[in-house]
Design a protein around this motif. Structure first.
Motif, PDB file in Angstrom:
ATOM      1  N   LEU A 116      19.126   6.844  19.588  1.00 47.67           N
ATOM      2  CA  LEU A 116      18.637   7.675  18.488  1.00 47.67           C
ATOM      3  C   LEU A 116      17.568   8.649  18.979  1.00 47.67           C
ATOM      4  O   LEU A 116      17.570   9.820  18.593  1.00 47.67           O
ATOM      5  N   ALA A 117      16.686   8.183  19.843  1.00 47.80           N
ATOM      6  CA  ALA A 117      15.661   9.071  20.417  1.00 47.80           C
ATOM      7  C   ALA A 117      16.320  10.217  21.167  1.00 47.80           C
ATOM      8  O   ALA A 117      15.893  11.372  21.046  1.00 47.80           O
ATOM      9  N   ASP A 118      17.376   9.911  21.932  1.00 46.03           N
ATOM     10  CA  ASP A 118      18.104  10.969  22.641  1.00 46.03           C
ATOM     11  C   ASP A 118      18.723  11.960  21.668  1.00 46.03           C
ATOM     12  O   ASP A 118      18.637  13.176  21.871  1.00 46.03           O
ATOM     13  N   CYS A 119      19.356  11.456  20.621  1.00 46.62           N
ATOM     14  CA  CYS A 119      19.986  12.338  19.622  1.00 46.62           C
ATOM     15  C   CYS A 119      18.966  13.251  18.951  1.00 46.62           C
ATOM     16  O   CYS A 119      19.248  14.405  18.658  1.00 46.62           O
ATOM     17  N   GLU A 120      17.791  12.706  18.704  1.00 44.88           N
ATOM     18  CA  GLU A 120      16.749  13.452  17.993  1.00 44.88           C
ATOM     19  C   GLU A 120      15.856  14.260  18.936  1.00 44.88           C
ATOM     20  O   GLU A 120      14.963  14.972  18.486  1.00 44.88           O
ATOM     21  N   VAL A 129      13.506  13.249  20.984  1.00 45.81           N
ATOM     22  CA  VAL A 129      12.106  12.802  20.962  1.00 45.81           C
ATOM     23  C   VAL A 129      11.944  11.676  21.978  1.00 45.81           C
ATOM     24  O   VAL A 129      12.925  11.087  22.435  1.00 45.81           O
ATOM     25  N   SER A 130      10.716  11.358  22.297  1.00 50.26           N
ATOM     26  CA  SER A 130      10.453  10.295  23.261  1.00 50.26           C
ATOM     27  C   SER A 130      10.687   8.928  22.611  1.00 50.26           C
ATOM     28  O   SER A 130      10.567   8.785  21.387  1.00 50.26           O
ATOM     29  N   PRO A 131      11.018   7.918  23.412  1.00 51.56           N
ATOM     30  CA  PRO A 131      11.181   6.562  22.853  1.00 51.56           C
ATOM     31  C   PRO A 131       9.957   6.067  22.081  1.00 51.56           C
ATOM     32  O   PRO A 131      10.118   5.477  21.005  1.00 51.56           O
ATOM     33  N   PRO A 132       8.711   6.289  22.562  1.00 46.70           N
ATOM     34  CA  PRO A 132       7.567   5.835  21.757  1.00 46.70           C
ATOM     35  C   PRO A 132       7.490   6.519  20.383  1.00 46.70           C
ATOM     36  O   PRO A 132       7.131   5.885  19.389  1.00 46.70           O
ATOM     37  N   THR A 133       7.841   7.804  20.341  1.00 50.62           N
ATOM     38  CA  THR A 133       7.857   8.503  19.053  1.00 50.62           C
ATOM     39  C   THR A 133       8.893   7.883  18.131  1.00 50.62           C
ATOM     40  O   THR A 133       8.625   7.633  16.949  1.00 50.62           O
ATOM     41  N   MET A 134      10.077   7.596  18.674  1.00 54.93           N
ATOM     42  CA  MET A 134      11.129   6.996  17.852  1.00 54.93           C
ATOM     43  C   MET A 134      10.730   5.596  17.395  1.00 54.93           C
ATOM     44  O   MET A 134      11.061   5.191  16.283  1.00 54.93           O
ATOM     45  N   THR A 135      10.011   4.859  18.233  1.00 52.81           N
ATOM     46  CA  THR A 135       9.535   3.527  17.836  1.00 52.81           C
ATOM     47  C   THR A 135       8.658   3.627  16.588  1.00 52.81           C
ATOM     48  O   THR A 135       8.805   2.833  15.653  1.00 52.81           O
ATOM     49  N   ARG A 136       7.762   4.618  16.557  1.00 53.68           N
ATOM     50  CA  ARG A 136       6.899   4.814  15.381  1.00 53.68           C
ATOM     51  C   ARG A 136       7.710   5.216  14.152  1.00 53.68           C
ATOM     52  O   ARG A 136       7.475   4.726  13.040  1.00 53.68           O
ATOM     53  N   VAL A 137       8.675   6.109  14.351  1.00 57.89           N
ATOM     54  CA  VAL A 137       9.533   6.555  13.248  1.00 57.89           C
ATOM     55  C   VAL A 137      10.294   5.371  12.663  1.00 57.89           C
ATOM     56  O   VAL A 137      10.339   5.163  11.451  1.00 57.89           O
ATOM     57  N   LEU A 138      10.888   4.568  13.545  1.00 58.66           N
ATOM     58  CA  LEU A 138      11.675   3.429  13.085  1.00 58.66           C
ATOM     59  C   LEU A 138      10.815   2.362  12.426  1.00 58.66           C
ATOM     60  O   LEU A 138      11.242   1.710  11.462  1.00 58.66           O
ATOM     61  N   ALA A 139       9.599   2.191  12.906  1.00 61.19           N
ATOM     62  CA  ALA A 139       8.692   1.224  12.273  1.00 61.19           C
ATOM     63  C   ALA A 139       8.412   1.633  10.828  1.00 61.19           C
ATOM     64  O   ALA A 139       8.438   0.790   9.919  1.00 61.19           O
ATOM     65  N   ALA A 140       8.178   2.915  10.610  1.00 58.08           N
ATOM     66  CA  ALA A 140       7.913   3.402   9.254  1.00 58.08           C
ATOM     67  C   ALA A 140       9.150   3.252   8.371  1.00 58.08           C
ATOM     68  O   ALA A 140       9.047   2.826   7.213  1.00 58.08           O
ATOM     69  N   LEU A 141      10.318   3.594   8.911  1.00 57.52           N
ATOM     70  CA  LEU A 141      11.554   3.482   8.123  1.00 57.52           C
ATOM     71  C   LEU A 141      11.903   2.028   7.820  1.00 57.52           C
ATOM     72  O   LEU A 141      12.381   1.716   6.723  1.00 57.52           O
TER      73      LEU A 141
END
Length: 143
Positions: A56-60, A62-74
């Motif tokens: 998902l980070a690759d698709c978007e 963004v960096s993996p740490p950024t995606m980790t924060r996004v997914l935590a919120a979702l």
């Protein structure tokens, strides 16, 4: 270097596409109430199906740490669920919840209805031009 006609087309098309995208974003329901990064990640999962956070980070883009924060919120909002990866138990797969899918579908229907109303105000010839241009615009967006 592009010739002057191509440069003019580029400028005009860029401005028109950006304005249309902005108008469509403005039609988005306030009930979604998600920051853009969360909304686009959710829409990507809904459109493409379950995937690992890294995919998902690759698709978007963004960096993996950024995606980790996004997914935590979702996940905290109940919009994404995590399950063990089917072949690699060290990883997880994320997918949208039914609630998220329904919210996104309602939002898409609302924006499609707005655009359909705008298209209905055009002439048949204008709609035909847009119908012919749609695959070309999709091709430009791909690459």
């Amino acid at each position: 270097m592009p010739d002057s006609q191509t440069a003019a087309l580029s400028s005009g098309l860029r401005m028109s596409v950006m304005r249309l995208a902005r108008r469509l974003r403005n039609q988005r329901s306030a009930e979604l109430g998600l920051p853009l990064a969360q909304l686009t990640a959710l829409a990507t999962l809904d459109r493409n199906g379950p995937m690992s956070p890294g995919e998902l980070a690759d698709c978007e883009h963004v960096s993996p740490p950024t995606m980790t924060r996004v997914l935590a919120a979702l996940t905290g909002a109940g919009l994404v669920e995590r399950t063990p990866h089917p072949t690699d138990r060290r990883q997880q797969v994320v997918s949208v919840t039914e609630q998220a899918h329904e919210l996104l579908e309602a939002d898409r229907r609302r924006r499609d209805a707005w655009l359909a109303t705008r298209l209905a105000a055009l002439t048949e010839d204008e709609r035909a031009v847009l119908a012919a241009a749609a695959p070309v615009l999709a091709q430009l967006a791909e690459g």
